[in-house]
Scaffold this active site. Structure first.
Site, PDB file in Angstrom:
ATOM      1  N   TYR A  31      28.813 114.593  61.693  1.00  0.00           N
ATOM      2  CA  TYR A  31      28.805 115.966  62.211  1.00  0.00           C
ATOM      3  C   TYR A  31      27.879 116.044  63.430  1.00  0.00           C
ATOM      4  CZ  TYR A  31      27.481 120.869  62.614  1.00  0.00           C
ATOM      5  OH  TYR A  31      27.216 122.129  63.109  1.00  0.00           O
TER       6      TYR A  31
HETATM    7  O1  LIG Z   1      21.423 123.577  61.612  1.00  0.00           O
HETATM    8  C1  LIG Z   1      22.514 123.028  61.692  1.00  0.00           C
HETATM    9  O2  LIG Z   1      22.949 122.605  62.715  1.00  0.00           O
HETATM   10  C2  LIG Z   1      23.315 122.835  60.462  1.00  0.00           C
HETATM   11  O3  LIG Z   1      22.898 123.799  59.494  1.00  0.00           O
HETATM   12  C3  LIG Z   1      23.533 123.694  58.267  1.00  0.00           C
HETATM   13  O4  LIG Z   1      23.288 122.420  57.688  1.00  0.00           O
HETATM   14  P1  LIG Z   1      22.068 122.253  56.665  1.00  0.00           P
HETATM   15  O5  LIG Z   1      20.776 122.525  57.312  1.00  0.00           O
HETATM   16  O6  LIG Z   1      22.271 120.952  56.018  1.00  0.00           O
HETATM   17  O7  LIG Z   1      22.344 123.486  55.677  1.00  0.00           O
HETATM   18  P2  LIG Z   1      22.707 123.518  54.135  1.00  0.00           P
HETATM   19  O8  LIG Z   1      23.924 122.747  53.853  1.00  0.00           O
HETATM   20  O9  LIG Z   1      22.679 124.930  53.722  1.00  0.00           O
HETATM   21  O10 LIG Z   1      21.470 122.754  53.455  1.00  0.00           O
HETATM   22  C4  LIG Z   1      20.154 123.298  53.562  1.00  0.00           C
HETATM   23  C5  LIG Z   1      19.180 122.424  52.781  1.00  0.00           C
HETATM   24  O11 LIG Z   1      19.525 122.483  51.406  1.00  0.00           O
HETATM   25  C6  LIG Z   1      19.645 121.157  50.888  1.00  0.00           C
HETATM   26  N1  LIG Z   1      20.689 121.155  49.848  1.00  0.00           N
HETATM   27  C7  LIG Z   1      21.966 121.411  50.160  1.00  0.00           C
HETATM   28  C8  LIG Z   1      22.934 121.428  49.179  1.00  0.00           C
HETATM   29  C9  LIG Z   1      22.565 121.166  47.848  1.00  0.00           C
HETATM   30  O12 LIG Z   1      23.387 121.162  46.910  1.00  0.00           O
HETATM   31  N2  LIG Z   1      21.261 120.902  47.590  1.00  0.00           N
HETATM   32  C10 LIG Z   1      20.295 120.897  48.533  1.00  0.00           C
HETATM   33  O13 LIG Z   1      19.123 120.656  48.244  1.00  0.00           O
HETATM   34  C11 LIG Z   1      20.000 120.274  52.063  1.00  0.00           C
HETATM   35  O14 LIG Z   1      19.588 118.961  51.832  1.00  0.00           O
HETATM   36  C12 LIG Z   1      19.225 120.988  53.180  1.00  0.00           C
HETATM   37  O15 LIG Z   1      17.909 120.484  53.190  1.00  0.00           O
HETATM   38  C13 LIG Z   1      25.021 123.864  58.433  1.00  0.00           C
HETATM   39  O16 LIG Z   1      25.665 123.726  57.199  1.00  0.00           O
HETATM   40  C14 LIG Z   1      25.578 122.904  59.422  1.00  0.00           C
HETATM   41  O17 LIG Z   1      26.940 123.220  59.644  1.00  0.00           O
HETATM   42  C15 LIG Z   1      24.804 122.908  60.714  1.00  0.00           C
HETATM   43  O18 LIG Z   1      25.148 124.036  61.464  1.00  0.00           O
END
Ligand SMILES: O=C(O)[C@H]1O[C@H](OP(=O)(O)OP(=O)(O)OC[C@H]2O[C@@H](n3ccc(=O)[nH]c3=O)[C@H](O)[C@@H]2O)[C@H](O)[C@@H](O)[C@H]1O
Length: 443
Positions: A252
């Site tokens: 991504y």
């Molecule tokens: O800023 C971005 O550019 C991206 O932001 C977002 O990604 P992320 O920051 O990864 O958000 P998100 O999935 O909510 O996980 C948040 C936290 O929860 C943790 N997480 C997640 C799932 C889970 O089951 N458990 C968990 O601990 C996980 O490890 C993480 O630490 C957008 O989805 C992406 O499309 C993109 O725009």
């Protein structure tokens, strides 16, 4: 305020047919009675012209497909390109304030796309949306967002940004001044499951869109969604736009980084004005069900367990969660300050702006803290499983330096995570019809 449907459609298709039959009957009788009189010949000639015009408009209605039968305008349903379709596009793109802009919003039925489209429409700009309504997450939520847009007279075309003819047709009908490009395959971890969808939307789709923008005359200015994930394994904190972005941790992130490079070439060769926005984990009402704050809320309410990832050495993961209203302000300010594209006829006529901004909140919060704020709002404890972060594309933390956006866009986030999550939970409970913790109307 009258609905778009009322403004554009005389009545139902059935009713139109009745009127048509009535016209025929009236005409036959009239021909018998009056055709000998020369003064009435002229009148009837006029009547015939009117009749033909009404017949042609009925044909165009049939060709255009009917929004009463299926709430879609995809070409498969015969909708795109008809006169009625063009009329809807023009009406949606109409500017209703002085110095307003007309914006093509891609991914308009998405989370950020819906909010930005509404904000633009509310201040009097012209907005036309395009969205492919794919099923990466529950399409009924996307359709509900489209319902919201519909009620504000924002028309969303169902189509893919890889569809060249569709894009060409849209630019034929409207000379868009700006493109707000938010259509993308989002999600960091899903890239391991379906890598090709990222290439399809974030690389191929982007190029198709830029090809259209480059040939448009006048060329629009392009503002588009990059991502905080481009910082990848960068450990210099907070992240500044000038920091390294050559160590992506997920496909991504790699496709978003590719997008920054691709947009640069279109700026350099064709004079397109480009603004890339690195969004930091955007959340809020009407959000994305695949994101942690959303899926945690769902699971907590349903009494299901949630998995909380943890970094190396038992360090909590943290994100610079950014509230949707702040992001919308950043997007609108980017459109307003974008500067003009300089090219025409596919040729560059001078240097055009190329900008990249962080849009974050500047205060990272750990994932366990996110969970405890949700628990407080939902008045329910989560069943937590803590798991060492798998090597699935996640990064340990994000933290935005927003000084550049503050200086150039006047960007100033004002919503902290507890406030924003309170608003999200309120929306969630009402959208999914919860009554005292029980779902009464799952959509
Ligand atoms: O800023 C971005 O550019 C991206 O932001 C977002 O990604 P992320 O920051 O990864 O958000 P998100 O999935 O909510 O996980 C948040 C936290 O929860 C943790 N997480 C997640 C799932 C889970 O089951 N458990 C968990 O601990 C996980 O490890 C993480 O630490 C957008 O989805 C992406 O499309 C993109 O725009």
């Amino acid at each position: 305020m009258p609905q778009l449907d009322e403004q554009l459609f005389p009545s139902t298709p059935g009713k139109i047919k009745i009127e048509r039959a009535h016209h025929h009957y009236t005409m036959n009788r009239a021909v018998h009675r009056c055709f000998t009189s020369t003064s009435t010949i002229f009148l009837w000639a006029l009547f015939l012209v009117a009749l033909m015009a009404s017949y042609m408009s009925i044909q165009s209605f049939v060709d255009s497909g009917s929004r009463y039968l299926h709430h879609t305008t995809s070409r498969g349903h015969g909708g795109i390109g008809g006169l009625l379709w063009e009329k809807q596009i023009r009406s949606s793109a109409q500017i209703r304030r002085s110095n307003g802009i007309s914006v093509l919003v891609t991914g308009a039925a998405g989370f950020v796309g819906t909010h930005v489209s509404l904000a633009l429409k509310k201040r009097g700009d012209g907005v036309v949306g395009v969205d492919n309504f794919n099923d990466y997450y529950d399409p009924s939520l996307k359709k509900a967002r489209r319902g919201l847009l519909d009620s504000h007279n924002v028309f969303v075309v169902e189509g893919d940004i890889n569809d060249r003819q569709l894009l060409a047709k849209l630019f034929d009908v409207v000379a868009f001044t700006h493109v707000m490009h938010l259509a993308a395959q989002a999600g960091v971890r899903y890239a391991m499951e379906n890598p090709h969808s990222y290439v399809h939307s974030n690389v191929a789709g982007l190029v198709t869109l830029l090809e259209q923008c480059k040939s448009a005359d006048p060329q629009p200015a392009v503002v588009w969604a990059s991502s905080s994930s481009v910082y990848g394994l960068n450990d210099k904190s907070p992240f500044s736009e000038s920091d390294r972005t050559d160590q992506p941790a997920s496909l991504y992130a790699a496709t978003k980084k590719a997008g920054e490079a691709i947009t640069h070439t279109y700026n350099h060769i064709y004079g397109l004005s480009i603004t890339g926005l690195r969004f930091f984990t955007v959340y809020g009402p009407w959000g994305r069900p695949d994101m942690a704050y959303f899926s945690f809320t769902r699971n907590i309410l349903q009494g299901k367990p949630i998995t909380v990832y943890r970094g190396k050495n038992r360090v909590d993961l943290a994100r610079d969660f950014t509230y949707i209203d702040d992001i919308v302000k950043g997007c609108v300010a980017s459109l307003d300050t974008s500067g003009k594209s300089t090219g025409s006829g596919g040729k560059k006529r001078g240097a055009a702006p190329y900008r990249i901004f962080n849009l974050g909140n500047t205060s990272p919060v750990t994932v366990p803290t996110l969970v405890s704020i949700l628990e407080k709002n939902l008045k329910k404890k989560a069943k937590k499983y803590v798991l060492e972060m798998p090597g699935n594309g996640d990064v340990p933390f994000t933290h935005a330096n927003i000084s550049l956006a503050r200086r150039k866009l006047g960007y100033k986030p004002t919503t902290d995570l507890p406030t924003g999550l309170r608003k999200f939970v309120k929306w969630y409970l009402s959208y999914y019809g919860y009554d005292q913790g029980k779902p009464v109307n799952f959509k």
